[in-house]
Write a protein that holds these residues in place. Structure first.
Motif, PDB file in Angstrom:
ATOM      1  N   UNK A 288      41.042  37.580  38.797  1.00 48.39           N
ATOM      2  CA  UNK A 288      41.303  38.063  39.892  1.00 48.39           C
ATOM      3  C   UNK A 288      42.518  38.538  40.668  1.00 48.39           C
ATOM      4  N   UNK A 289      42.506  39.432  41.610  1.00 45.92           N
ATOM      5  CA  UNK A 289      43.941  39.895  42.462  1.00 45.92           C
ATOM      6  C   UNK A 289      44.808  38.500  42.757  1.00 45.92           C
ATOM      7  N   UNK A 290      43.446  37.918  43.622  1.00 46.43           N
ATOM      8  CA  UNK A 290      43.739  36.613  44.234  1.00 46.43           C
ATOM      9  C   UNK A 290      44.302  35.398  43.905  1.00 46.43           C
TER      10      UNK A 290
ATOM     11  N   UNK B 288      32.401  51.657  24.855  1.00 48.64           N
ATOM     12  CA  UNK B 288      32.627  51.789  25.843  1.00 48.64           C
ATOM     13  C   UNK B 288      33.443  50.616  26.683  1.00 48.64           C
ATOM     14  N   UNK B 289      34.149  51.371  27.478  1.00 50.22           N
ATOM     15  CA  UNK B 289      35.046  50.812  28.476  1.00 50.22           C
ATOM     16  C   UNK B 289      35.921  49.883  28.078  1.00 50.22           C
ATOM     17  N   UNK B 290      36.611  50.695  26.946  1.00 48.12           N
ATOM     18  CA  UNK B 290      37.471  49.722  25.983  1.00 48.12           C
ATOM     19  C   UNK B 290      38.936  50.519  26.364  1.00 48.12           C
ATOM     20  N   UNK B 291      39.805  49.734  25.910  1.00 45.44           N
ATOM     21  CA  UNK B 291      41.583  50.110  26.366  1.00 45.44           C
ATOM     22  C   UNK B 291      41.378  51.489  25.217  1.00 45.44           C
ATOM     23  N   UNK B 292      40.567  51.268  24.136  1.00 45.99           N
ATOM     24  CA  UNK B 292      40.256  52.587  23.051  1.00 45.99           C
ATOM     25  C   UNK B 292      39.833  53.567  23.040  1.00 45.99           C
ATOM     26  N   UNK B 293      38.819  53.293  24.354  1.00 46.17           N
ATOM     27  CA  UNK B 293      38.761  54.779  24.560  1.00 46.17           C
ATOM     28  C   UNK B 293      39.357  55.439  26.128  1.00 46.17           C
ATOM     29  N   UNK B 294      40.247  54.597  27.071  1.00 46.98           N
ATOM     30  CA  UNK B 294      41.173  54.940  27.350  1.00 46.98           C
ATOM     31  C   UNK B 294      42.289  55.516  27.462  1.00 46.98           C
ATOM     32  N   UNK B 295      42.885  54.778  25.836  1.00 47.44           N
ATOM     33  CA  UNK B 295      43.941  55.664  25.092  1.00 47.44           C
ATOM     34  C   UNK B 295      43.727  56.959  24.548  1.00 47.44           C
TER      35      UNK B 295
ATOM     36  N   UNK C 270      37.709  34.009  33.941  1.00 44.20           N
ATOM     37  CA  UNK C 270      38.698  34.667  32.916  1.00 44.20           C
ATOM     38  C   UNK C 270      38.466  35.542  32.415  1.00 44.20           C
ATOM     39  N   UNK C 271      39.026  36.637  32.048  1.00 40.24           N
ATOM     40  CA  UNK C 271      38.270  37.975  30.841  1.00 40.24           C
ATOM     41  C   UNK C 271      39.457  37.419  29.564  1.00 40.24           C
TER      42      UNK C 271
ATOM     43  N   UNK D  61      34.932  43.681  34.432  1.00 40.73           N
ATOM     44  CA  UNK D  61      35.653  43.630  35.473  1.00 40.73           C
ATOM     45  C   UNK D  61      34.337  43.052  36.595  1.00 40.73           C
ATOM     46  N   UNK D  62      32.917  43.890  36.419  1.00 43.38           N
ATOM     47  CA  UNK D  62      32.402  43.636  37.763  1.00 43.38           C
ATOM     48  C   UNK D  62      31.557  42.327  37.427  1.00 43.38           C
ATOM     49  N   UNK D  63      31.751  41.408  36.614  1.00 39.99           N
ATOM     50  CA  UNK D  63      31.924  40.427  36.396  1.00 39.99           C
ATOM     51  C   UNK D  63      33.073  39.284  37.100  1.00 39.99           C
ATOM     52  N   UNK D  64      33.333  39.527  36.691  1.00 34.50           N
ATOM     53  CA  UNK D  64      35.074  38.578  37.095  1.00 34.50           C
ATOM     54  C   UNK D  64      34.939  39.264  38.768  1.00 34.50           C
TER      55      UNK D  64
END
Length: 273
Positions: free
Chosen positions: A240-242, A161-168, A110-111, A100-103
């Motif tokens: 990015x949001x914009x 780390x910082x993956x959707x797997x970790x979040x889940x 794009x990610x 996210x920081x890179x983006x």
């Protein structure tokens, strides 16, 4: 292996641009101002080279072949989408734990590499329409006595780390409390597999798309996929949001690839049934 969102048929092999290296930093600074003005007006900056941030260990979505070239399902899809949008695109391997920081810093546009839509990510990012379904599955070695989430009580698990797997996993607070310690995090899913193969952990939680491919390459008979899992999700492209104009152009391109058969041909190249 997993459900397809698109059913598509013919792939042309003309690639808009290769994905064998990294982004050219000089392009970013020079193009950012002009790009912002054009996209604010609902236009894409056709003079800019858009950068696709990705994890080059996430097979089969994006990885390096035996010659060191970056290949994969998302790489092929991005190249064809870029062609439809009339833009240039190149791949940039990044540290996926700070994606996210890179983006946000403008290092990538794009990610795009098996990137799952999650509520937390939606607060910070703009997503394309989803293009593939996925699950977060639990894997043990074949000879493991672990056969369910309940069997992991007092045990050790590993995730990226910082993956959707970790979040889940972390959302299931009751489950996490039963573990011997918080999930151990590695930078890549490949390292998670190495951890369980060395029996330094009792299970890993990983994207099914990557896991099925990895196990097929390394002997499916050596692993066990539990019936329990940490939920279904969908892959999409993060922006990015914009970047609304970019999102609209990408969604249109993905739909075209659905309608003209390109997506399905790419899919069959990496996910033969």
């Amino acid at each position: 292996m997993k459900k397809r969102l698109f059913t598509l048929t013919a792939l042309t092999m003309l690639l808009l641009v290769g994905c064998s290296g990294g982004a050219k930093p000089e392009n970013k600074a020079a193009n950012n101002a002009n790009n912002a003005k054009q996209e604010a007006a609902g236009e894409l900056d056709k003079s800019k080279t858009y950068v696709m941030g990705m994890d080059d260990t996430f097979a089969p979505m994006g990885f390096r072949d035996e010659k060191g070239n970056i290949v994969g399902f998302d790489v092929d899809l991005a190249q064809k989408a870029a062609e439809e949008m009339g833009i240039k695109i190149e791949c940039q391997p990044i540290d996926w734990t700070v994606k996210e920081s890179e983006l946000e810093s403008g290092n990538v546009d794009f990610l795009w590499n098996g990137f799952s839509i999650t509520p937390e990510r939606q607060k910070k990012l703009l997503f394309s329409d989803p293009y593939m379904d996925n699950r977060q599955i639990i894997i043990t070695m074949k000879d493991s006595p672990v056969n369910s989430k309940a069997d992991l009580a007092g045990k050790r698990i590993t995730v990226q780390g910082e993956s959707s797997a970790l979040e889940a996993v972390m959302k299931d607070e009751a489950f996490v409390k039963t573990l011997a310690e918080p999930p151990v995090e590695y930078a890549t899913n490949n390292e998670c597999f190495k951890d369980i193969e060395a029996k330094r952990c009792d299970a890993i939680v990983v994207d099914e798309v990557l896991a099925r491919y990895y196990m097929k390459q390394n002997g499916e008979e050596n692993y066990k996929v539990l019936d329990d899992n940490f939920g279904e999700e969908q892959f999409a492209v993060g922006m990015r949001k914009d970047d609304v104009a970019l999102q609209e152009a990408l969604n249109k391109a993905l739909k075209t690839l659905k309608d003209n058969g390109t997506y399905d041909e790419i899919y069959s190249k990496y996910f033969a049934d």
